[in-house]
Motif scaffolding. Structure first.
Motif: not given
Length: 297
Positions: A151-160, A162-173
């Motif tokens: 359904a959805i795919t993500f990349n360029q997340i957690g390159r160093d 991971p932060t809570f902002a990365d998780a929040a962006g996944v949840t929001d989408l």
């Protein structure tokens, strides 16, 4: 007399047309071994450098993982009081991986677990279960057999880290896309030790399950509170899975580079022995030619 002439004729008979002399073949083999030794030594240097980098990053990733686990502990207290009365019929699988390779079979671990859940019904999965993938590696593996479920795919997340902002962006989408599901199953790699890991599945209830839970019905809450709590719980769970999966990836990469360095060292020893034997054989052949020529003179 005729026999002596025939023997002399056999001795001076030239080699077949196009066949290189023995010394030329030895030189070609030695040259190939020398080039291969050089390339393997370069590989050994690269793997050693990558192992040192991964070892340095592993300590940092483990410290971040210990902090991130607190989010998962807080979530588990909520999930214990929100057990649904009926088993969910449609689960959304969130697969946590990364975009980088050279770390063993860590991405295959979560991909195989997701594929098994969808095909066999393990962990409440079904053939029409939607899948959200974080990372290009698991996306490439799952798209071969479950491309219709993605359904959805993500990349360029957690390159160093991971932060809570990365998780929040996944949840929001996920929330904005409007995917229909009764529960969410997060598939990630659980950190066991610096040498091992295993896949794990965490189930996160959705807004309807929270509203129907007996523990929440005991209090008067507005609809927005339950909705925000469901989204925040999902972001917490994804963040905990991201940061633990990152630590597993760094640990697996360190172990993979360590094994690659050892294999390169073993190959260098074997090639060096072959090179020394070939060089000794070439020197021996040259000495035989010189002695034979001197004896003939």
């Amino acid at each position: 007399m005729l026999a002596r002439r025939s023997v002399a004729r056999l001795v001076v008979q030239p080699s077949p047309l196009g066949a290189p002399p023995q010394s030329a073949r030895n030189m070609a083999t030695l040259r190939e071994l020398e080039l291969r030794l050089k390339s393997v030594r370069n590989i050994e240097k690269i793997t050693k450098s990558m192992k040192m980098i991964a070892s340095t990053r592993l300590a940092k990733a483990q410290r971040a993982m210990q902090t991130g686990k607190q989010y998962g502990i807080a979530n588990s207290e909520i999930f214990q009081n929100t057990q649904p009365e009926e088993a969910p019929t449609r689960k959304l699988f969130v697969v946590i991986s990364s975009d980088k390779g050279l770390c063993g079979g860590i991405h295959s671990s979560v991909s195989k677990a997701t594929r098994r859940s969808v095909k066999t019904g393990e962990n409440g999965g079904s053939k029409d279960s939607p899948i959200v993938v974080v990372g290009d590696k698991s996306k490439a593996q799952l798209s071969r057999t479950l491309s219709s479920n993605l359904a959805i795919t993500f990349n360029q997340i957690g390159r160093d880290i991971p932060t809570f902002a990365d998780a929040a962006g996944v949840t929001d989408l996920i929330v904005k896309t409007g995917i229909k599901y009764d529960a969410i199953a997060i598939v990630y790699n659980k950190f066991v030790s610096a040498l091992s890991y295993e896949h794990a599945v965490v189930e996160v209830p959705n807004e309807e399950v929270l509203k129907a839970a007996a523990g929440f019905n005991a209090y008067e809450m507005e609809d927005d509170v339950t909705k925000d709590l469901a989204e925040f719980s999902l972001a917490n769970a994804i963040y905990a899975a991201l940061i633990e999966g990152h630590a597993c990836e760094i640990s697996a990469r360190r172990n993979a580079m360590d094994n690659a360095q050892k294999n390169a060292s073993d190959m260098i020893s074997s090639l060096q022995m072959k090179y020394n034997r070939g060089r000794q054989a070439a020197i021996t052949n040259e000495l035989v030619d010189i002695i034979t020529g001197a004896s003939a003179l």
